[in-house]
Scaffold this motif. Structure first.
Motif, PDB file in Angstrom:
ATOM      1  N   LEU A   1      -5.369  -0.684 -20.648  1.00  0.00           N
ATOM      2  CA  LEU A   1      -7.112   0.116 -20.805  1.00  0.00           C
ATOM      3  C   LEU A   1      -7.811   0.384 -20.478  1.00  0.00           C
ATOM      4  O   LEU A   1      -8.599   1.177 -20.135  1.00  0.00           O
ATOM      5  CB  LEU A   1      -7.182  -0.510 -22.332  1.00  0.00           C
ATOM      6  N   TRP A   2      -7.261  -0.432 -18.847  1.00  0.00           N
ATOM      7  CA  TRP A   2      -8.360  -0.502 -18.106  1.00  0.00           C
ATOM      8  C   TRP A   2      -8.396   0.502 -16.967  1.00  0.00           C
ATOM      9  O   TRP A   2      -7.688   1.397 -16.405  1.00  0.00           O
ATOM     10  CB  TRP A   2      -7.807  -1.951 -16.981  1.00  0.00           C
ATOM     11  N   ASP A   3      -9.736   0.683 -16.898  1.00  0.00           N
ATOM     12  CA  ASP A   3      -9.785   2.202 -15.777  1.00  0.00           C
ATOM     13  C   ASP A   3      -8.960   1.330 -14.165  1.00  0.00           C
ATOM     14  O   ASP A   3      -9.537  -0.364 -14.021  1.00  0.00           O
ATOM     15  CB  ASP A   3     -11.517   2.110 -15.420  1.00  0.00           C
ATOM     16  N   ARG A   4     -10.025   1.387 -13.085  1.00  0.00           N
ATOM     17  CA  ARG A   4      -9.464   1.204 -11.836  1.00  0.00           C
ATOM     18  C   ARG A   4     -10.594   0.238 -11.331  1.00  0.00           C
ATOM     19  O   ARG A   4      -9.640  -0.927 -10.639  1.00  0.00           O
ATOM     20  CB  ARG A   4      -9.097   2.847 -10.267  1.00  0.00           C
ATOM     21  N   ASP A   5     -11.423   0.059 -11.632  1.00  0.00           N
ATOM     22  CA  ASP A   5     -12.478  -0.795 -11.276  1.00  0.00           C
ATOM     23  C   ASP A   5     -12.057  -2.309 -12.158  1.00  0.00           C
ATOM     24  O   ASP A   5     -11.622  -3.298 -11.219  1.00  0.00           O
ATOM     25  CB  ASP A   5     -13.189  -0.360 -11.935  1.00  0.00           C
ATOM     26  N   ARG A   6     -11.241  -2.415 -13.107  1.00  0.00           N
ATOM     27  CA  ARG A   6     -11.492  -3.137 -13.447  1.00  0.00           C
ATOM     28  C   ARG A   6     -10.097  -4.299 -13.339  1.00  0.00           C
ATOM     29  O   ARG A   6      -9.245  -5.137 -12.653  1.00  0.00           O
ATOM     30  CB  ARG A   6     -11.131  -2.852 -15.231  1.00  0.00           C
ATOM     31  N   ASP A   7      -8.937  -3.353 -12.894  1.00  0.00           N
ATOM     32  CA  ASP A   7      -7.536  -3.603 -12.357  1.00  0.00           C
ATOM     33  C   ASP A   7      -8.122  -4.086 -10.869  1.00  0.00           C
ATOM     34  O   ASP A   7      -7.214  -5.002  -9.915  1.00  0.00           O
ATOM     35  CB  ASP A   7      -6.831  -1.703 -12.330  1.00  0.00           C
ATOM     36  N   ARG A   8      -8.286  -3.941 -10.399  1.00  0.00           N
ATOM     37  CA  ARG A   8      -9.050  -3.898  -8.792  1.00  0.00           C
ATOM     38  C   ARG A   8      -9.422  -5.813  -8.721  1.00  0.00           C
ATOM     39  O   ARG A   8      -8.765  -6.531  -8.234  1.00  0.00           O
ATOM     40  CB  ARG A   8     -10.031  -3.242  -7.944  1.00  0.00           C
ATOM     41  N   ALA A   9     -10.694  -5.537  -9.900  1.00  0.00           N
ATOM     42  CA  ALA A   9     -10.530  -6.140  -9.759  1.00  0.00           C
ATOM     43  C   ALA A   9     -10.024  -8.000 -10.022  1.00  0.00           C
ATOM     44  O   ALA A   9     -10.367  -9.439  -9.689  1.00  0.00           O
ATOM     45  CB  ALA A   9     -11.241  -6.509 -10.586  1.00  0.00           C
ATOM     46  N   TYR A  10      -9.245  -7.449 -11.024  1.00  0.00           N
ATOM     47  CA  TYR A  10      -8.002  -8.007 -11.352  1.00  0.00           C
ATOM     48  C   TYR A  10      -7.515  -8.500 -10.387  1.00  0.00           C
ATOM     49  O   TYR A  10      -7.156  -9.812  -9.979  1.00  0.00           O
ATOM     50  CB  TYR A  10      -7.339  -7.381 -12.552  1.00  0.00           C
ATOM     51  N   ARG A  11      -6.794  -7.606  -9.941  1.00  0.00           N
ATOM     52  CA  ARG A  11      -5.841  -7.592  -8.952  1.00  0.00           C
ATOM     53  C   ARG A  11      -6.945  -8.664  -7.227  1.00  0.00           C
ATOM     54  O   ARG A  11      -6.259  -9.508  -7.070  1.00  0.00           O
ATOM     55  CB  ARG A  11      -5.737  -6.816  -8.053  1.00  0.00           C
ATOM     56  N   GLU A  12      -8.097  -8.871  -8.017  1.00  0.00           N
ATOM     57  CA  GLU A  12      -8.876  -9.443  -6.577  1.00  0.00           C
ATOM     58  C   GLU A  12      -9.082 -11.043  -7.512  1.00  0.00           C
ATOM     59  O   GLU A  12      -8.711 -12.274  -6.096  1.00  0.00           O
ATOM     60  CB  GLU A  12     -10.393  -9.018  -6.454  1.00  0.00           C
ATOM     61  N   ALA A  13      -9.098 -11.244  -8.519  1.00  0.00           N
ATOM     62  CA  ALA A  13      -8.559 -13.013  -8.863  1.00  0.00           C
ATOM     63  C   ALA A  13      -7.729 -13.599  -8.716  1.00  0.00           C
ATOM     64  O   ALA A  13      -8.022 -14.659  -8.266  1.00  0.00           O
ATOM     65  CB  ALA A  13      -8.809 -11.894 -10.443  1.00  0.00           C
ATOM     66  N   VAL A  14      -6.162 -12.540  -9.139  1.00  0.00           N
ATOM     67  CA  VAL A  14      -4.663 -13.200  -8.707  1.00  0.00           C
ATOM     68  C   VAL A  14      -4.632 -13.386  -7.590  1.00  0.00           C
ATOM     69  O   VAL A  14      -4.549 -14.262  -6.913  1.00  0.00           O
ATOM     70  CB  VAL A  14      -4.111 -11.655  -9.334  1.00  0.00           C
ATOM     71  N   ARG A  15      -5.089 -12.601  -6.528  1.00  0.00           N
ATOM     72  CA  ARG A  15      -4.988 -13.290  -5.273  1.00  0.00           C
ATOM     73  C   ARG A  15      -6.187 -13.820  -4.768  1.00  0.00           C
ATOM     74  O   ARG A  15      -4.661 -14.552  -3.730  1.00  0.00           O
ATOM     75  CB  ARG A  15      -5.552 -11.410  -4.254  1.00  0.00           C
ATOM     76  N   ALA A  16      -6.881 -14.187  -4.906  1.00  0.00           N
ATOM     77  CA  ALA A  16      -7.843 -15.004  -5.101  1.00  0.00           C
ATOM     78  C   ALA A  16      -7.046 -16.895  -4.631  1.00  0.00           C
ATOM     79  O   ALA A  16      -7.278 -17.292  -4.631  1.00  0.00           O
ATOM     80  CB  ALA A  16      -9.617 -14.952  -5.099  1.00  0.00           C
ATOM     81  N   ILE A  17      -6.655 -17.081  -6.626  1.00  0.00           N
ATOM     82  CA  ILE A  17      -5.953 -18.336  -7.189  1.00  0.00           C
ATOM     83  C   ILE A  17      -4.752 -17.725  -6.118  1.00  0.00           C
ATOM     84  O   ILE A  17      -4.188 -19.405  -5.465  1.00  0.00           O
ATOM     85  CB  ILE A  17      -5.402 -17.825  -8.130  1.00  0.00           C
ATOM     86  N   LYS A  18      -3.981 -17.270  -5.612  1.00  0.00           N
ATOM     87  CA  LYS A  18      -3.236 -17.956  -4.704  1.00  0.00           C
ATOM     88  C   LYS A  18      -2.939 -18.483  -3.415  1.00  0.00           C
ATOM     89  O   LYS A  18      -3.254 -18.797  -3.060  1.00  0.00           O
ATOM     90  CB  LYS A  18      -1.965 -16.268  -4.548  1.00  0.00           C
ATOM     91  N   ASP A  19      -4.098 -17.896  -3.256  1.00  0.00           N
ATOM     92  CA  ASP A  19      -4.932 -17.646  -1.777  1.00  0.00           C
ATOM     93  C   ASP A  19      -5.115 -19.539  -1.405  1.00  0.00           C
ATOM     94  O   ASP A  19      -4.843 -20.233  -1.255  1.00  0.00           O
ATOM     95  CB  ASP A  19      -6.142 -17.017  -0.838  1.00  0.00           C
ATOM     96  N   ASN A  20      -6.017 -19.661  -3.001  1.00  0.00           N
ATOM     97  CA  ASN A  20      -6.659 -21.092  -3.221  1.00  0.00           C
ATOM     98  C   ASN A  20      -6.148 -21.947  -2.903  1.00  0.00           C
ATOM     99  O   ASN A  20      -5.653 -22.757  -2.755  1.00  0.00           O
ATOM    100  CB  ASN A  20      -7.720 -20.541  -4.737  1.00  0.00           C
ATOM    101  N   THR A  21      -4.796 -21.826  -3.820  1.00  0.00           N
ATOM    102  CA  THR A  21      -3.838 -22.380  -4.094  1.00  0.00           C
ATOM    103  C   THR A  21      -2.746 -23.041  -2.763  1.00  0.00           C
ATOM    104  O   THR A  21      -2.309 -24.087  -2.509  1.00  0.00           O
ATOM    105  CB  THR A  21      -2.608 -21.607  -5.403  1.00  0.00           C
ATOM    106  N   CYS A  22      -3.100 -21.995  -1.935  1.00  0.00           N
ATOM    107  CA  CYS A  22      -2.079 -22.429  -0.255  1.00  0.00           C
ATOM    108  C   CYS A  22      -2.602 -23.032   0.313  1.00  0.00           C
ATOM    109  O   CYS A  22      -2.296 -23.795   0.244  1.00  0.00           O
ATOM    110  CB  CYS A  22      -1.669 -20.451  -0.182  1.00  0.00           C
TER     111      CYS A  22
END
Ligand code: ATP
Length: 314
Positions: free
Chosen positions: A235-256
């Motif tokens: 149900l998400w628009d492109r901005d929300r999708d991008r914000a979600y991907r950004e959160a996931v990317r940050a979690i991966k980077d911060n975990t490493c």
């Protein structure tokens, strides 16, 4: 699920009889399993506790001590604990303020005394090296962060310790950690974080668990797209999708980054004279990532069992 291969599997190594244990156990002996996040410490601790069935595990991960966020902080699920007693794993109420290294020294110190008095073996397991350091050194100064000044790490310890350091070549570990975040997301991490989300800045008493990787990253997302808007993908628009991907990317980077810092601290302890026995789990992990088979038992468990047996018989 891909990572289930790292769950404890039945193995062929023989258990150590309890009678031998009572004979050999010395009161001040502690096994300590160290390693970066995701390196398989929990699995090794359960495997060892199964083979040395007089063992009890004390968690030394500073986020896993708190109650809540079990997926986000990667607490080992009850079903995988195989009945092994665990202490300081989800026992602390996050509303009671930050659980400090000094608190850990005090609480885990009492636990070691209690476990030893029953002639059982304490196994300390977790990635928070400030906790491990605070617990083990003979003289602990709570006002001083030794990791900021390498020359000041003491090797004078208040217990007889057997250190197992599970190490993995960093490129293999970081690939594994990135995949693990995807698995955590599939297991319901976002729903857990949505439940934990609070739109106001965290109260000082709730700071501890709110520092867990995943919380700040998804707080930013939920501040823009509150959980009340629904979590269903599609149900998400492109901005929300991008914000979600950004959160996931940050979690991966911060975990490493966390894993990298943890390895740095372990190396400092080793340089300071802590007798860490390095177990190389790279091959076991590489095979998990590539073909799904594993050599955990021969490359990680067997050498660890040998080291612990020798330690108990000393
Ligand atoms: P530091 O001195 O940096 O606090 P440490 O050795 O005491 O290091 P670490 O375990 O390295 O403790 O944790 C540092 C930070 O990493 C935590 O404050 C938290 O943000 C994150 N972290 C650690 N463990 C977890 C976990 N299980 N789940 C999520 N985040 C974690």
């Amino acid at each position: 699920m891909r990572l289930s291969i790292l769950q404890s599997q039945p193995h062929t190594i023989k258990r150590w009889p309890r009678m031998d244990a009572s004979f050999h156990r010395r009161k001040d002996k502690v096994v300590v399993i160290m390693g970066a996040t995701g390196s398989g410490k929990s699995r090794l601790s359960i495997d060892l506790a199964t083979l040395f069935p007089f063992s009890e595990i004390i968690n030394s991960d500073k986020m896993q001590v708190y109650r809540g966020l079990d997926i986000t902080t990667n607490k080992i699920p009850h079903a995988q604990r195989r009945g092994v007693p665990h202490h300081l794993l989800g026992d602390v109420d996050p509303e009671h303020g930050e659980f400090t290294p000094a608190d850990f020294r005090h609480r885990a110190g009492d636990l070691i005394e209690d476990i030893s008095s029953r002639r059982n073996l304490p196994i300390v397991v977790g990635g928070s090296n400030s906790f491990v350091h605070a617990l083990l050194v003979e003289n602990f100064d709570p006002h001083f962060n030794v990791f900021h000044n390498e020359g000041l790490i003491s090797s004078e310890l208040r217990y007889r310790c057997c250190f197992l350091w599970v190490d993995i070549a960093f490129p293999v570990l970081s690939q594994y950690l990135r995949d693990r975040v995807d698995d955590m997301l599939h297991s319901g991490m976002v729903q857990e974080l949505a439940h934990f989300f609070h739109p106001d800045p965290p109260s000082p008493t709730a700071l501890g668990l709110r520092k867990a990787i995943g919380v700040p990253e998804f707080d930013r997302f939920f501040n823009k797209y509150p959980p009340s808007m629904g979590l269903g993908l599609g149900l998400w628009d492109r901005d929300r999708d991008r914000a979600y991907r950004e959160a996931v990317r940050a979690i991966k980077d911060n975990t490493c980054d966390l894993a990298h810092r943890q390895i740095g601290k372990i190396q400092r302890l080793k340089r300071a004279g802590w007798e860490l026995r390095r177990i190389d789990a790279t091959e076991a992990f590489r095979l998990v990532l590539t073909s799904g088979s594993h050599v955990w038992e021969t490359q990680v468990l067997e050498p660890s069992v040998k080291i612990v047996k020798r330690f108990l018989m000393e």
